[in-house]
Write a protein that holds these residues in place. Sequence first.
Motif, PDB file in Angstrom:
ATOM      1  N   ARG A   1       0.842  -1.239  -0.045  1.00 19.68           N
ATOM      2  CA  ARG A   1       0.054   0.146   0.073  1.00 19.68           C
ATOM      3  C   ARG A   1       0.906   1.038   0.086  1.00 19.68           C
ATOM      4  O   ARG A   1       0.553   2.364  -0.764  1.00 19.68           O
TER       5      ARG A   1
ATOM      6  N   ARG B   1       2.538   1.637  -3.631  1.00 15.18           N
ATOM      7  CA  ARG B   1       1.615   2.059  -4.510  1.00 15.18           C
ATOM      8  C   ARG B   1       1.479   3.746  -4.195  1.00 15.18           C
ATOM      9  O   ARG B   1       1.209   4.567  -4.995  1.00 15.18           O
ATOM     10  N   TRP B   2       1.145   3.860  -2.682  1.00 17.15           N
ATOM     11  CA  TRP B   2       1.042   5.628  -2.428  1.00 17.15           C
ATOM     12  C   TRP B   2       2.061   6.344  -2.776  1.00 17.15           C
ATOM     13  O   TRP B   2       1.914   7.595  -3.568  1.00 17.15           O
TER      14      TRP B   2
ATOM     15  N   LEU C   1       2.257   6.590  -6.564  1.00 15.08           N
ATOM     16  CA  LEU C   1       1.236   7.112  -7.158  1.00 15.08           C
ATOM     17  C   LEU C   1       1.506   8.472  -7.904  1.00 15.08           C
ATOM     18  O   LEU C   1       0.840   8.690  -9.165  1.00 15.08           O
TER      19      LEU C   1
ATOM     20  N   ARG D   1      -3.614  15.887  -6.384  1.00 13.74           N
ATOM     21  CA  ARG D   1      -4.052  14.529  -5.547  1.00 13.74           C
ATOM     22  C   ARG D   1      -5.192  14.913  -4.596  1.00 13.74           C
ATOM     23  O   ARG D   1      -5.220  14.279  -3.633  1.00 13.74           O
TER      24      ARG D   1
ATOM     25  N   GLU E   1      -7.514  11.967  -2.920  1.00 14.28           N
ATOM     26  CA  GLU E   1      -6.781  11.072  -2.220  1.00 14.28           C
ATOM     27  C   GLU E   1      -6.643  11.791  -0.754  1.00 14.28           C
ATOM     28  O   GLU E   1      -7.077  11.299   0.271  1.00 14.28           O
TER      29      GLU E   1
ATOM     30  N   LEU F   1      -8.534  11.134   2.875  1.00 13.45           N
ATOM     31  CA  LEU F   1      -7.906  10.908   4.017  1.00 13.45           C
ATOM     32  C   LEU F   1      -8.156  11.858   5.329  1.00 13.45           C
ATOM     33  O   LEU F   1      -8.572  11.728   6.355  1.00 13.45           O
ATOM     34  N   ALA F   2      -8.456  13.443   4.721  1.00 15.91           N
ATOM     35  CA  ALA F   2      -8.850  14.223   5.558  1.00 15.91           C
ATOM     36  C   ALA F   2     -10.293  13.965   6.232  1.00 15.91           C
ATOM     37  O   ALA F   2     -10.551  14.119   7.639  1.00 15.91           O
TER      38      ALA F   2
ATOM     39  N   ASP G   1      -7.706  11.977   9.389  1.00  9.41           N
ATOM     40  CA  ASP G   1      -6.299  11.950   9.515  1.00  9.41           C
ATOM     41  C   ASP G   1      -5.828  13.828   9.928  1.00  9.41           C
ATOM     42  O   ASP G   1      -6.496  14.559   9.406  1.00  9.41           O
ATOM     43  N   ARG G   2      -4.907  13.783  10.968  1.00  3.99           N
ATOM     44  CA  ARG G   2      -4.582  14.997  11.375  1.00  3.99           C
ATOM     45  C   ARG G   2      -3.560  15.678  10.231  1.00  3.99           C
ATOM     46  O   ARG G   2      -2.948  14.903   9.569  1.00  3.99           O
TER      47      ARG G   2
ATOM     48  N   ARG H   1      -0.081  14.194   9.889  1.00  7.92           N
ATOM     49  CA  ARG H   1      -0.322  12.743   9.336  1.00  7.92           C
ATOM     50  C   ARG H   1      -0.427  12.864   7.676  1.00  7.92           C
ATOM     51  O   ARG H   1       0.291  12.315   7.012  1.00  7.92           O
TER      52      ARG H   1
ATOM     53  N   ARG I   1       2.490  11.820   4.824  1.00  9.98           N
ATOM     54  CA  ARG I   1       1.977  11.177   3.376  1.00  9.98           C
ATOM     55  C   ARG I   1       2.619  11.773   2.502  1.00  9.98           C
ATOM     56  O   ARG I   1       3.030  11.359   1.473  1.00  9.98           O
TER      57      ARG I   1
END
Lengths: 272, 896
Positions: B9, B12-13, B16, B348, B351, B355-356, B360-361, B364, B368
């Motif tokens: 994962r 891939r991230w 990406l 992006r 994505e 995530l937000a 996700d803080r 974080r 990413r």
Amino acid sequence: MSSASPIIRCESLLRLYDTVSGRVQAVRGVDLEVDAGVVAAIVGPSGCGKSSLLRMVSGIDPPTAGRVLIDGIDLYQLREARRARVRGRLLTHVHQRPADNLFAHLTARHHLERLERRRDTATIRTTEALEHLGLTALSDSVPHEMSGGEQQRLAFAAALVAGHRVVIADEPTSQLDSDSATAVLEAVERLAHSGVTVLLATHDPRVLERVGHIVALRDGAVSSVSSAGEQWAVIDRSGRVQLPAEMLDRFPGRRAKLVWNTTDDIAEVRPQ
Amino acid sequence: MSWGSRFARWWRWTFLLWTDAVLVLAIMAAAGAPAMLAVTGDYWRSAAEDEVAARIIERQDLDAIGLNLSTEALFVQELVEPATTLVQPEISRIERLGPVQRSFYTLPLTTRADDEPITRVRLVSAVGVLDAAGVANDHTPGGVWISEWLAERFDLGVGDELSIEGTLTADVAVNDVVAGGGTQGGVIINGTYPTVWSEDAEPAGGFWQTLPPVVIPRWVAPFSAPNFAMVITDETTVAQSGLSGIVRWRAPVVEPPTTTSEARSFERSLARFDRVLTQPGPLAEAFARLSGPTAQGPKIETGYDETMDELRSATRTIGPPMRASQLTGLLIGLLTVAAIGPMLVDRRRNEFRLLAGEGDRWIRLAFRAGGQLLLPIAVGTGLGVLVGNIFARTVGPGVAVDGTSVQWLTVVAVGATGLVAASLLAGQIAQGTVESDTRRRLVAHPATAVVGMLTLGGLSALLWVQAGEPVKDGTAIGLGATLLPVAALATAVWILFGVLRGLLGISRAASSRLPITLLLASRRLLQRSGNTRLAVGLLGIGFGLLAFSMVLDAARGRTVEVRLATEVGGVSAFEATGEPSTDLPDRTTELLLRDTQARPGNGLVRVIAVSPGWEDAVSWPDDYGIDRQVIVETLRARGDVLAAVAIGSEDLPRVGAFGRVQTHPYEVMETVRSLPRAGVFGSTLLISAEALDELAAARAETAGQLEGHRSPSLGFRRVIISQLDLPEIEAWADARAVNVRNGQWASVEQSRPDLAATRFAFDFIRVVGMVAALVGAAALVLQLRARGRQNALGGVMLRAMGLSRLRSTGSVVAEVVVSTTLAALLAVAISPVLVGRLSTRFDPSPGALPAVRVLVPWAQLVTMLVGLVLIAGMLALLSELQGARRTKAEVIREFG
């Protein structure tokens, strides 16, 4: 739709937008309650405030005024970071475009596994969710290898695995063909059977046929609610009530004569 | 979940991002820019230091900067030879030095010739001294050679005997010792050598420079003053004499250092030799025996210490402005890298929004984003280093591109800072993506914009005020002075967008009457995205820095040229001694200079008396602001006073007199800021030499006085100024036995070390401007590509409404051309203003006249502007044509 403990509760929601051409009232004093495990639809013409209302309920856009309580938590009393975490724990917002709900680089299984890992208390595992929503064959496919309907179903499956009690979906079937839309609606019903509350905005008559609770929105305000085949006008906190749009032509000059029969509790609105 | 799955994962991230080649290239370019500027800046600074080092060292006398080791000694072979045997290899280990030469100088002795004492005689022995002194007669060993002055003074000749009475420290009789080279009881005179000085010549200054160091050694105390009684002898005679004196080992520099690092390395070698000499050991013991217990130890003397002091001083001058320019470049570069953050989130968005939305803080999310940015930024930084090296090698200022000049830690820090800044910014922005697009689009943040605007504007104002403060040191460029152009240009571009938006908003109704192409362009300008503003802004700032650098270059170049013309007076100049010259070559004149005290004026005033035709032989830049014929006409005598022109003076009395014994009244007819040879002298009074003579003659009261009249200008110093090169003038002077000294050459002066610092600093600002403009252009291309989809849909819709493809494309090109033109025009307009404000900061001599005058190289700027606009227009056109290949169906399908 009132209940002793509604999982979604909106009080006097107001949303104003400052635009170049002036201030716009997108949502005007909406009160709304949705019980747990219910599928409710918000309907109304384009621009009536459906998406604005859903975004406020999702905790994405703060209202100009009013409160949104999800499972008893007043979302906008929380600081933004905390609200984001609560939102991530409680609800899923499914966007209109299927691709907007998924990571382009993750397979269906990866989508669900990462959520499963986040939620130790998940009652439904990845494999079950995939099976539940008919996606087992696509478990190793990435989004662009799926149809729009499959992508939307995966989004609902994600909500299931994440253990979210509320799913907000903004016109989830608007970009889908009939079969895909049907599959998505079946997925929504399965969610509801699992105890998930689904609040969706739609124009789609196919959706309305399968949804028990419908909230009609016009000009940013709730005009009526329908439940169990009955339609109810909504009187807001100021005592205002909206007439059905098709009735408006019967009132030339937009003036009406009101007749109050307090004895029989009848209020009549007659053209002049 | 297995680690393999997690890694898959993450992999891939991370990769990406690489599916979007243009974005990856943009990130690499953005990360490469500061790395390239860091590397190039280091090379630039190194080149500046090297050039200064080369300039300083090439002006040095290689003998003077060599090694001179001297010690008091008792001239006994058993003591001298062991010390020499031990010290010579140590000296030979010092690189860049030539062969070691030993010489001996006795303490003052008294000799007798025919019982007449000759005091303060020194016996001197050194390799080559016989030839260097031009000794007559034979060079057979033994005996001594005396100066012609001594021979004449005491009536001595070849074969005569000199007896020497010295202070003997050895237990031998002097006559026994020197007898080895001559007759018992004395030394025989073998020959004479020309007197190396005359009593008329001043012993200081040039005298010491003109004689071979082997004859008149520097650093050796006995020759701190002229010595008429230098007696040359051979080494055997003096080394075995048992006399006391000084023995010297000299090694000249034969391979002078050409770079700063070589100069420092040579300095370290000298210092190492110094340590060897003072450390206990056989060498120290040998020297102790040679000098005796009461003597001072050996002494190392070299002019290289002063050279290094000068070099260090020049390096200190270069460092701050270069670092300031470099830091400015790095700041621009880092801002560019940081701008990657929003760009990444923009590309992006989906994505990050998901995530937000999951809670996700921001930190974080930043982590990413950092995961995705790490590799392209690392690769970009590496490429930036590579490009910086190639740039320095091909276009740069000429320095060894071997990496030793580069501060690699800075490069790594720049890359890491860029990564962190971009990631944190991405994290912050990504958190906001969860908000709906509608809200972001509709809800303006005027407070943020106002705060940003006020901050930038405030910074510009602060820097503006600070930069305008008077500076004592012309090289005090500093960070403020290099940041001001960037801050001011950014503020101006920001205001431009604001004003443009406001004007277009106000004139919505009016603009609807515009041709459709311009109408659409104006509407698009109204809706410009932040990224487009950033791209055009960077383009504007880059172009502005280029324009700033060019204006500054032109202004400073011209100022230096005028000042050197003022200082030197022509192409070359030198001071001449003796009688005034009568047959000067073409385009050459002789100025008469006299410095006066107290009168006229309150301070030191120089009087320059010029000869007829002076105005055709001196350099005459237009900046003097006065026609030469006006000066010539003005200087014609008027009655009983001298017509004078006051130069660079405001307190010089209009009517006065100069001269002590004989005063000469003058009247100032004109006042000018600067004229040839006036230099930076406080006040200068220009008069006609001819008129001065006429006036003096007219004031002679008696015929006797008139007959004995001598030109008052005989008391003046003479300076010959020519449009010919210095070698030609020197050849002319040699042919006529004209004594010349202190030659000046305008072109040589132009490369003075003190001028190098500012030149390199603003050269580097041009590099920063170039990089900023390139990054801006790249950002514009990226933005055009990103907007290509949107424009394509708009174009399809417009064409569906009947708009031709030509007009649709034209509107996009017009939008880019208009915004780029406006930004570039703004930059061109602001640059001269900034140069006017900052000119004193870039001025090596702020007090000198004439002051820096802002010159705008219009032709170059307009060419660049047209080129920039054409390139921007072509980029927009290409982008549109690329998008136009798609069919209507393809475009609509893409938008669902």
